[in-house]
Design a protein around this motif. Structure first.
Motif, PDB file in Angstrom:
ATOM      1  N   HIS A   1      12.388  -3.164   8.795  1.00 55.75           N
ATOM      2  CA  HIS A   1      12.140  -1.546   8.701  1.00 55.75           C
ATOM      3  C   HIS A   1      11.450  -0.871   9.780  1.00 55.75           C
ATOM      4  CE1 HIS A   1      13.381  -2.608   4.495  1.00 55.75           C
ATOM      5  NE2 HIS A   1      12.677  -3.669   4.532  1.00 55.75           N
ATOM      6  N   VAL A   2      12.015  -1.286  11.130  1.00 59.12           N
ATOM      7  CA  VAL A   2      11.475  -0.639  12.193  1.00 59.12           C
ATOM      8  C   VAL A   2      12.723  -0.047  12.844  1.00 59.12           C
ATOM      9  CG1 VAL A   2      10.153  -0.574  14.332  1.00 59.12           C
ATOM     10  CG2 VAL A   2       9.365  -1.895  12.319  1.00 59.12           C
TER      11      VAL A   2
ATOM     12  N   GLY B   1       6.003   3.748  -2.119  1.00 58.44           N
ATOM     13  CA  GLY B   1       4.895   3.084  -2.382  1.00 58.44           C
ATOM     14  C   GLY B   1       3.473   3.510  -1.463  1.00 58.44           C
TER      15      GLY B   1
ATOM     16  N   GLY C   1       3.661  -4.793   5.713  1.00 59.82           N
ATOM     17  CA  GLY C   1       4.957  -4.339   5.463  1.00 59.82           C
ATOM     18  C   GLY C   1       6.083  -4.076   6.233  1.00 59.82           C
ATOM     19  N   HIS C   2       6.103  -2.949   7.038  1.00 55.67           N
ATOM     20  CA  HIS C   2       6.899  -2.610   7.979  1.00 55.67           C
ATOM     21  C   HIS C   2       6.726  -3.394   9.480  1.00 55.67           C
ATOM     22  CE1 HIS C   2       7.130   1.138   5.668  1.00 55.67           C
ATOM     23  NE2 HIS C   2       8.518   1.225   6.309  1.00 55.67           N
ATOM     24  N   TRP C   3       5.281  -3.865   9.603  1.00 52.64           N
ATOM     25  CA  TRP C   3       4.838  -4.100  10.739  1.00 52.64           C
ATOM     26  C   TRP C   3       4.398  -5.827  10.704  1.00 52.64           C
ATOM     27  CZ3 TRP C   3       6.317  -0.411  13.576  1.00 52.64           C
ATOM     28  CH2 TRP C   3       6.140   0.735  13.276  1.00 52.64           C
TER      29      TRP C   3
ATOM     30  N   LEU D   1       9.714   3.742  15.532  1.00 51.57           N
ATOM     31  CA  LEU D   1       9.287   4.362  14.251  1.00 51.57           C
ATOM     32  C   LEU D   1       9.597   3.521  13.100  1.00 51.57           C
ATOM     33  CD1 LEU D   1      12.037   6.577  13.281  1.00 51.57           C
ATOM     34  CD2 LEU D   1      10.996   7.458  15.361  1.00 51.57           C
ATOM     35  N   GLN D   2       8.920   3.575  12.097  1.00 53.95           N
ATOM     36  CA  GLN D   2       9.163   2.934  10.835  1.00 53.95           C
ATOM     37  C   GLN D   2      10.270   3.357   9.854  1.00 53.95           C
ATOM     38  OE1 GLN D   2       6.443   4.664  10.940  1.00 53.95           O
ATOM     39  NE2 GLN D   2       5.469   5.215   9.052  1.00 53.95           N
ATOM     40  N   ALA D   3      10.938   2.841   9.183  1.00 55.65           N
ATOM     41  CA  ALA D   3      11.856   3.185   8.077  1.00 55.65           C
ATOM     42  C   ALA D   3      11.112   4.082   7.106  1.00 55.65           C
ATOM     43  CB  ALA D   3      12.900   2.370   7.609  1.00 55.65           C
ATOM     44  N   LEU D   4      11.509   5.066   6.530  1.00 56.58           N
ATOM     45  CA  LEU D   4      10.668   5.519   5.266  1.00 56.58           C
ATOM     46  C   LEU D   4      10.796   4.620   4.016  1.00 56.58           C
ATOM     47  CD1 LEU D   4      11.270   9.228   5.855  1.00 56.58           C
ATOM     48  CD2 LEU D   4       9.157   7.990   6.682  1.00 56.58           C
ATOM     49  N   SER D   5       9.564   4.302   3.467  1.00 50.44           N
ATOM     50  CA  SER D   5       9.913   3.659   2.070  1.00 50.44           C
ATOM     51  C   SER D   5       8.468   4.147   1.194  1.00 50.44           C
ATOM     52  CB  SER D   5       9.830   2.163   2.460  1.00 50.44           C
ATOM     53  OG  SER D   5       8.364   1.898   2.978  1.00 50.44           O
TER      54      SER D   5
ATOM     55  N   ARG E   1      -3.716  -4.316  -2.569  1.00 54.02           N
ATOM     56  CA  ARG E   1      -2.597  -3.937  -2.053  1.00 54.02           C
ATOM     57  C   ARG E   1      -2.752  -2.636  -1.008  1.00 54.02           C
ATOM     58  NH1 ARG E   1       2.606  -0.833  -5.088  1.00 54.02           N
ATOM     59  NH2 ARG E   1       3.616  -0.559  -3.299  1.00 54.02           N
ATOM     60  N   LYS E   2      -3.924  -2.195  -1.140  1.00 50.20           N
ATOM     61  CA  LYS E   2      -4.581  -1.201  -0.177  1.00 50.20           C
ATOM     62  C   LYS E   2      -5.835  -1.223   0.595  1.00 50.20           C
ATOM     63  CE  LYS E   2      -0.732   1.665  -1.094  1.00 50.20           C
ATOM     64  NZ  LYS E   2       0.067   1.974  -0.064  1.00 50.20           N
TER      65      LYS E   2
END
Lengths: 106, 391
Positions: free
Chosen positions: A71-72, A106, B54-56, A100-104, B10-11
């Motif tokens: 997701h990057v 949550g 998540g992304h990283w 940049l990261q993909a938007l998601s 989660r946060k």
């Protein structure tokens, strides 16, 4: 760390500017507000150089196989890179690399 | 007795401290990031948080000032080059009446989730991951290495680094990684305090596995468990262990919350006996915790399952046994009994010297200082809670 799929001659290396998503400044606050310029011939070089500037950031952008995380996204100027596995896309002088990261949700 | 509770959510990471006004939680760090597990190394005092960005990707974070500041650990968990495993991928399949098919293939391993951390003597630190890795450090976490004996175990197809497996894997998957990939995960690591080379691990979905020689050899410890939902109920492998915990003072007592019920072992996991009481609602759930001295005592958080996975009938309760599961008491005093549908994850229940704490995915944190007889609400609006540990 990412390796280019084919060797690139050193004389093709150029200075490129790098723009990071603000999200990464949460983890690497030392980079915030800095003009980031690195010498690179490929996107893999860019990530390697960034990791030298901010140790550990390479593992945020890529997994342990050097593949871009799912997701990057990375854009070279306005073009999304094609090689997400080895990041062998070339960069040239005056290119701007966006990470940049993909938007998601949550 | 501990006066601190470490809470992964989660946060972010929260810490609750016991004061004259009761337990007071505060945000400690990692605001906005998923924190699967937080624990303290009892030998060094260092706090460890297992993050899922998540992304990283997944990261190990440490604090040497009791949670005032955090930083990424110098050594991160990474699968070594050549580490491969047999995984299942779903794909679109027009020929299937379901529209999808499962493809079994050998694939390279990359870190999908940091799930649990445990601490042994002499600088030993263990981390369980998805996909199915046990990483170990012998220098206090300055470096980690994948335990290859377990990674290459015959039950998962042997050494796959040089090619595809001749055999098939008996380790199935869990979708519990951030990305939802279906892969096995190690969520429980229980070190025998009397004999640190002996360790039990819990794997979703494979079962309980034991080493008695510091990780050189591993064997299944699934005798007595049943796979009710499969065609081969007494299979050696494939058991859906949700959590295990051994009694620190009497490690022959081991407890397990399983998909198919609650199991208890009095012989160090050599054999298991199912001790659920479905008629009292005590069967399904995720966490289990046992007293540090009396191995007959355990607490569970029953849920309606497995098709619903929520508190039973809208009333939250803890169940405790004092006699090795022969009888269970349901403990409700101080817990909401109307419109409460909390789910408590596998690491979100813990006990210490008579105090018991649990946190739910609804962000509620409850603590009892009398073994569960009376509960106090500590927080109602935390992010979804993933782990609760006295430390």
């Amino acid at each position: 760390m990412a390796e280019p799929s084919a060797p690139v001659a050193w004389y093709l290396r150029a200075m490129v500017r790098v723009q990071l998503t603000r999200h990464l400044f949460t983890f690497f606050p030392g980079l915030e507000g800095k003009a980031i310029e690195v010498e690179a011939a490929t996107v893999a070089d860019v990530v390697r150089s960034l990791d030298a500037l901010a140790p550990g950031i390479g593992f945020y952008i890529c997994d342990e196989l050097g593949r871009l995380r799912t997701h990057v996204n990375i854009f070279v100027s306005k073009q999304m890179i094609r090689d997400r596995h080895a990041l062998s896309d070339a960069v040239a002088a005056n290119d701007e690399v966006f990470i940049l990261q993909a938007l998601s949700g949550g | 007795m501990s006066s601190r509770i470490l809470i992964g959510t989660r946060k972010g990471t929260f810490i609750a401290e016991k004061t004259s006004r009761g337990w007071c939680p505060r945000l400690s760090g990692h605001a906005g990031s998923g924190v699967n597990f937080v624990a303290a190394d009892p030998h060094t005092g260092r706090l460890w948080a297992l993050l899922g960005h998540g992304h990283w990707g997944a990261k190990l974070s440490i604090s040497d000032d009791a949670g005032a500041t955090w930083s990424d650990a110098g050594a991160q968990i990474k699968y070594p080059e050549g580490a491969r495993f047999i995984g299942q991928d779903m794909y679109e399949d027009a020929s299937s009446s379901f529209g999808v098919g499962w493809k079994i293939r050998t694939k390279p391993a990359t870190l999908a989730k940091l799930w649990v951390i445990a601490f042994g003597p002499e600088g030993r630190v263990f981390v369980g991951t998805i996909p199915g890795g046990l990483f170990e450090s012998r220098d206090g976490g300055a470096s980690f290495a994948l335990n290859l004996r377990l990674w290459n175990h015959p039950s998962r197809g042997g050494d796959l680094s040089q090619g595809d497996a001749a055999a098939e894997t008996k380790w199935f998957g869990t979708p519990a990684s951030e990305g939802g990939d279906f892969a096995p995960g190690i969520h429980s690591i229980e070190i025998d305090p009397r004999q640190p080379d002996r360790m039990l691990i819990g794997v979703s979905t494979a079962g309980v596995i034991e080493t008695t020689d510091g990780g050189k050899t591993w064997r299944s410890r699934n005798k007595g468990m049943t796979l009710d939902h499969t065609p081969e109920p007494d299979a050696e492998w494939g058991h859906d262990v949700h959590a295990i915990e051994l009694c620190k003072g009497a490690p022959e007592h081991v407890w397990q919350q399983n998909h198919t019920g609650i199991y208890y072992s009095r012989d160090g996991a050599a054999t298991w006996t199912r001790v659920s009481k479905p008629e009292n609602g005590v069967r399904f759930g995720f966490p289990v915790t046992t007293d540090a001295e009396d191995g007959r005592v355990a607490w569970v958080l029953p849920a309606e399952g497995d098709n619903k996975r929520m508190a039973i009938g809208g009333g939250l309760f803890v169940a405790r046994t004092d006699d090795g599961g022969q009888s269970w008491r349901t403990l409700r005093a101080g817990l909401p009994q109307e419109l409460a549908y909390d789910v408590v994850y596998r690491h979100a229940l813990h006990n210490d010297a008579g105090s018991v704490a649990f946190g739910s995915t609804t962000g509620n944190l409850y603590v009892s200082d009398d073994r569960g007889e009376q509960w106090a609400t500590v927080a109602n609006n935390l992010p979804p809670i993933y782990s609760v540990r006295f430390a």
